[in-house]
Structures are given as C-alpha cells and as structure tokens.
Design an enzyme around this catalytic site. Structure first.
Site, PDB file in Angstrom:
ATOM      1  N   CYS A 117       0.874  -1.169   0.000  1.00 57.79           N
ATOM      2  CA  CYS A 117       0.000   0.000   0.000  1.00 57.79           C
ATOM      3  C   CYS A 117       0.917   1.227   0.000  1.00 57.79           C
ATOM      4  O   CYS A 117       1.740   1.380   0.895  1.00 57.79           O
ATOM      5  CB  CYS A 117      -0.864  -0.048   1.259  1.00 57.79           C
ATOM      6  SG  CYS A 117      -1.904   1.395   1.470  1.00 57.79           S
ATOM      7  N   CYS A 124      -2.777  15.173   1.869  1.00 55.25           N
ATOM      8  CA  CYS A 124      -3.881  15.036   0.917  1.00 55.25           C
ATOM      9  C   CYS A 124      -4.758  16.266   1.010  1.00 55.25           C
ATOM     10  O   CYS A 124      -4.962  16.808   2.094  1.00 55.25           O
ATOM     11  CB  CYS A 124      -4.694  13.777   1.245  1.00 55.25           C
ATOM     12  SG  CYS A 124      -6.009  13.427   0.028  1.00 55.25           S
ATOM     13  N   CYS A 128     -11.369  14.545   3.633  1.00 59.00           N
ATOM     14  CA  CYS A 128     -12.399  13.647   4.146  1.00 59.00           C
ATOM     15  C   CYS A 128     -12.286  13.606   5.673  1.00 59.00           C
ATOM     16  O   CYS A 128     -11.206  13.334   6.201  1.00 59.00           O
ATOM     17  CB  CYS A 128     -12.234  12.243   3.548  1.00 59.00           C
ATOM     18  SG  CYS A 128     -12.293  12.260   1.745  1.00 59.00           S
ATOM     19  N   CYS A 131     -10.573  10.642   7.767  1.00 63.11           N
ATOM     20  CA  CYS A 131      -9.261  10.145   7.334  1.00 63.11           C
ATOM     21  C   CYS A 131      -8.143  10.952   7.981  1.00 63.11           C
ATOM     22  O   CYS A 131      -8.163  12.188   7.958  1.00 63.11           O
ATOM     23  CB  CYS A 131      -9.163  10.239   5.812  1.00 63.11           C
ATOM     24  SG  CYS A 131      -7.522   9.861   5.171  1.00 63.11           S
ATOM     25  N   GLY A 179      -2.663  10.428   0.220  1.00 66.51           N
ATOM     26  CA  GLY A 179      -2.839  11.186  -1.005  1.00 66.51           C
ATOM     27  C   GLY A 179      -3.969  10.715  -1.897  1.00 66.51           C
ATOM     28  O   GLY A 179      -4.491   9.609  -1.753  1.00 66.51           O
ATOM     29  N   GLU A 180      -4.350  11.595  -2.818  1.00 64.31           N
ATOM     30  CA  GLU A 180      -5.352  11.283  -3.828  1.00 64.31           C
ATOM     31  C   GLU A 180      -4.597  11.072  -5.144  1.00 64.31           C
ATOM     32  O   GLU A 180      -4.135  12.041  -5.760  1.00 64.31           O
ATOM     33  CB  GLU A 180      -6.368  12.440  -3.923  1.00 64.31           C
ATOM     34  CG  GLU A 180      -7.265  12.406  -5.141  1.00 64.31           C
ATOM     35  CD  GLU A 180      -7.956  11.059  -5.381  1.00 64.31           C
ATOM     36  OE1 GLU A 180      -8.460  10.448  -4.427  1.00 64.31           O
ATOM     37  OE2 GLU A 180      -7.970  10.623  -6.545  1.00 64.31           O
ATOM     38  N   SER A 213      -6.961   3.896  -6.094  1.00 62.61           N
ATOM     39  CA  SER A 213      -8.139   4.248  -5.299  1.00 62.61           C
ATOM     40  C   SER A 213      -8.359   5.753  -5.341  1.00 62.61           C
ATOM     41  O   SER A 213      -7.433   6.525  -5.130  1.00 62.61           O
ATOM     42  CB  SER A 213      -7.921   3.781  -3.852  1.00 62.61           C
ATOM     43  OG  SER A 213      -9.048   4.078  -3.050  1.00 62.61           O
ATOM     44  N   LEU A 237     -16.608   5.496  -2.157  1.00 55.19           N
ATOM     45  CA  LEU A 237     -17.961   6.059  -2.212  1.00 55.19           C
ATOM     46  C   LEU A 237     -18.441   6.467  -0.812  1.00 55.19           C
ATOM     47  O   LEU A 237     -18.801   7.614  -0.589  1.00 55.19           O
ATOM     48  CB  LEU A 237     -18.926   5.055  -2.853  1.00 55.19           C
ATOM     49  CG  LEU A 237     -20.175   5.669  -3.463  1.00 55.19           C
ATOM     50  CD1 LEU A 237     -19.835   6.575  -4.643  1.00 55.19           C
ATOM     51  CD2 LEU A 237     -21.167   4.600  -3.895  1.00 55.19           C
ATOM     52  N   HIS A 238     -18.465   5.544   0.104  1.00 57.40           N
ATOM     53  CA  HIS A 238     -18.782   5.774   1.523  1.00 57.40           C
ATOM     54  C   HIS A 238     -20.217   6.220   1.810  1.00 57.40           C
ATOM     55  O   HIS A 238     -20.628   6.251   2.973  1.00 57.40           O
ATOM     56  CB  HIS A 238     -17.800   6.745   2.173  1.00 57.40           C
ATOM     57  CG  HIS A 238     -16.364   6.339   2.056  1.00 57.40           C
ATOM     58  ND1 HIS A 238     -15.931   5.065   2.336  1.00 57.40           N
ATOM     59  CD2 HIS A 238     -15.250   7.021   1.666  1.00 57.40           C
ATOM     60  CE1 HIS A 238     -14.621   4.992   2.143  1.00 57.40           C
ATOM     61  NE2 HIS A 238     -14.188   6.159   1.725  1.00 57.40           N
ATOM     62  N   ASN A 312     -11.580   2.805  10.874  1.00 63.23           N
ATOM     63  CA  ASN A 312     -10.471   2.823  11.815  1.00 63.23           C
ATOM     64  C   ASN A 312     -10.451   4.232  12.403  1.00 63.23           C
ATOM     65  O   ASN A 312     -10.026   5.159  11.718  1.00 63.23           O
ATOM     66  CB  ASN A 312      -9.173   2.516  11.049  1.00 63.23           C
ATOM     67  CG  ASN A 312      -8.020   2.239  11.981  1.00 63.23           C
ATOM     68  OD1 ASN A 312      -8.117   2.435  13.194  1.00 63.23           O
ATOM     69  ND2 ASN A 312      -6.922   1.795  11.418  1.00 63.23           N
ATOM     70  N   CYS A 355      -4.562   4.820   7.018  1.00 59.92           N
ATOM     71  CA  CYS A 355      -4.144   5.968   6.239  1.00 59.92           C
ATOM     72  C   CYS A 355      -3.631   7.159   7.057  1.00 59.92           C
ATOM     73  O   CYS A 355      -4.390   7.792   7.783  1.00 59.92           O
ATOM     74  CB  CYS A 355      -5.384   6.379   5.443  1.00 59.92           C
ATOM     75  SG  CYS A 355      -5.106   7.547   4.178  1.00 59.92           S
TER      76      CYS A 355
END
Ligand code: SAH
Length: 363
Positions: A117, A124, A128, A131, A179-180, A213, A237-238, A312, A355
C-alpha cells in the site's frame, strides 16, 4: 464552503531520478552525462531485475561511470521508522523525503500474495473528515520516482528475505496510502508505467494486481480509462446519497454520486476490469439498512464489487466502526441485491495502519 486542494503547491520539487524516466528518456539521460546509451539498460537491470539500488555493487559498470550515475540516482526515501506486526508479515515504513515531508507505505504478506500500500502525495487535499491524512492537508505531490521507490524498497526487503516467509516478490500494489492519486495524475501514470511496463522498460508487474483508489475525480477516471493500462479502479464512495457524501467525501460537492458512478461504468467498459467500491462503515452515520439497499440498487447488474472497511477511528474522532450486527445486515442487504461484497481485513491496525496515522504521530 469546503476547502479542496486540487493543485499541489509547487515547492519542494524532488531531485530528478532515473525512475522518473521511461527507457528511452533514461538513454537520453546517459548521453547528457557523457555515458554510452547501454548504461541505461544496465542500470535498469540492476534496479528492476536484480532489485539492487547500490551502485557500488554494480560490478559491470566501472567506478568512474558509477560515480557519474549517482547524480541521477539521488536517495529519495530516507526510512526513519519501521513498525511490524502480524509476526512481521505486516511492515509499515515511514520515510522522510528530501524536503522533510513524511510519507508511509505498508507491506502486507499473505500466504498467496504480497500487497504494498503506497502513497501518491505527501498529505492530501481532499479533506475527508474520517481520514487521518485528510486532517493535515496537502504538502505536495510525490514524483514518479518517489512513488515507484516505495514499491522497490518493499521488493528489495522481500528479495533479501527480510520479511518472514522466505524470499518473495511484490504481487500487488494499492494506491491507498497517503494522497489522492488522481490529483497527482501525471506522476501516478508515470509510476504505473514503471510498475507494469515489461522488464528493462519497467518492473513488469501485472496491471490486474494494481489498484488505484480515488475519491472520484470524474474527468481523471475517464482519462485513466484510456491510458491502456487496465489497473483496477477503486472508488471511495462511503455513501450512496449526495446529502451524506457531500460531508464524508467533500469533493462530492463538485462531482455527484451519479457522475462518479457513470465514470466508473465507463472505466469498466473501457478496461474490462471489475471496479471496486470502497465503503467505510461508520456507526450510525452511513450503515443504515436503507443506505445498503440504495447502494445495492445503484450497483446491481454492473461489473463491480463492494469492499466494506470497518472504520479505523482517527485520534480524537467522534466516529467509530459499525457494530458487527450492523455490518452483517449491510452485507446481507448487498448480497440480496446481487452485489458481491467483502469486508476488508484490518491488518496493521495496532501499528496505526490506517491511512496517515503513522505520519500524523511523527509530526
Ligand atoms: N485518496 C484515495 C486513496 C487513499 S485512502 C481515496 O480516497 O480513495 C484509501 C481508502 O481508505 C479510501 O477508501 C479511504 O476513504 C479509506 N480510509 C481513509 N481513512 C479511513 C479510516 N479512518 N477508516 C477506514 N477507511 C479509511
């Protein structure tokens, strides 16, 4: 108004590295250094085939040329902390970059595969609220070489037998660290090329073993669909409804659920790859049965699979993971709708595997 950062600040540009370049660009770089073009392939063999990044060990290249080559092989990742759990088969690394930025990668060894990963940005900008990385904001984009070197660092540790289970190889890479990835599009696509292009050009990994992702940057999803590298697309999506997703994934204020899913189906059509929908189950926030049913309705009939992630909780978060009962019901509702679903295993939780958590601690 949500504060989203789509463009990374330009500061802290990392030094150029041969891993930033394609095979032909590496040959050109040799010419600029006054070295014969075939040195490029020798270096590629050491980096991608032998997984040996210390020029001192490259005995097929004379000492003078090795010294010259060092100018295009700067150290990119300085490991400042490594933590292991699951009997050493989950290893999380924290690296300091040349400008002091911190990034993380995680290696997870399973009986049949090794997944890495990796991070695509330092920090980022997607904000969100659940996160850890999102809380600190965006520092900068990683270069292609900084992204690829995370994978190579893991590959070298595995090849050297440093991970319990004997010498091994990295079979899967997921862009689910910091990161995105699609907000750092150019460098991420460069990294994908280095990972999937055949040996000497790149590492020769299978595209199907790689997952990108995203929060759902719609134009970039469509662009990635046409790159000719059928990596797996995961969409965070969440929530199935715009009302909730506007707060959980703030970029939803720009591109709505229906637009994100349309782009996802376009990706699936172009690549033939099954897409993955990521859904962090948050107690009493997004785990209601009606939301599972709505999600099932939206996804049914498509080449897609739902990956439920028990939340988490980040330090100080008011949110927690859904109860096992709610989780079971959510799974059942999706199955009833005919949508394949799995609950992600939560490896590395005791080492702040989620993350951005290790970097947040260090900072
Ligand atoms: N920016 C990308 C990739 C990084 S995050 C994206 O959003 O997809 C990888 C996944 O972990 C995303 O689905 C993200 O929403 C999820 N995630 C982040 N923090 C989490 C947490 N605290 N608990 C569970 N999942 C989390």
């Amino acid at each position: 108004m949500v504060d989203l950062v789509l463009e990374a600040p330009a500061r802290g540009k990392p030094p150029q590295h041969l891993l930033d370049m394609s095979r032909s660009e590496r040959r050109d770089a040799m010419a600029e250094l006054g070295l014969p073009a075939f040195r490029a392939d020798q270096v590629s063999t050491h980096l991608f085939v032998h997984l040996q990044d210390d020029p001192d060990t490259w005995t097929d290249i004379n000492a003078t040329d090795r010294t010259t080559l060092r100018s295009v092989l700067p150290t990119l990742l300085d490991p400042i902390r490594t933590v292991a759990c699951d009997d050493g088969t989950t290893v999380k690394s924290l690296f300091r970059l040349h400008d002091g930025s911190l990034v993380e990668s995680v290696l997870m060894r399973y009986p049949d595969r090794v997944t890495m990963c990796i991070s695509s940005q330092a920090g980022c900008g997607m904000n969100c609220p659940f996160c850890a990385t999102g809380q600190a904001g965006l520092t900068r984009n990683l270069s292609t070489a900084e992204i690829v070197d995370q994978v190579l660092a893991g590959a070298r540790a595995l090849a050297a037998g440093e991970v319990p289970g004997g010498p091994g190889r990295v079979s899967n890479v997921v862009f689910m660290g910091m990161g995105e990835p699609l907000a750092n599009y150019r460098n991420v696509v460069g990294a994908l090329h280095r990972l999937v292009d055949p040996p000497l050009e790149g590492l020769g990994m299978s595209a199907r073993g790689i997952t990108v992702s995203t929060v759902g940057l719609v134009p970039r999803i469509r662009q990635l669909a046409d790159e000719g590298m059928p990596v797996t697309l995961a969409v965070s999506l969440h929530a199935p409804d715009d009302h909730l997703r506007d707060t959980l994934v703030p970029i939803n204020n720009r591109w709505k659920v229906s637009e994100v899913l349309d782009a996802t189906w376009f990706y699936v059509e172009q690549t033939g790859r099954r897409a993955s929908i990521e859904y962090a189950l948050i107690k009493d926030i997004n785990d209601q049965r009606w939301r599972a049913e709505l999600l099932g309705e939206m996804l049914a009939g498509h080449l897609v699979h739902v990956n439920l992630i028990p939340l988490n909780p980040t330090p100080g978060s008011k949110w927690t993971a859904s109860t096992p009962q709610a989780e079971r019901e959510f799974v059942a509702a999706l199955r009833e709708a005919g949508v394949p679903v799995t609950v992600r295993d939560t490896r590395g939780r005791e080492i702040d595997g989620a993350c951005g958590q290790l970097a947040a601690l260090e900072a």
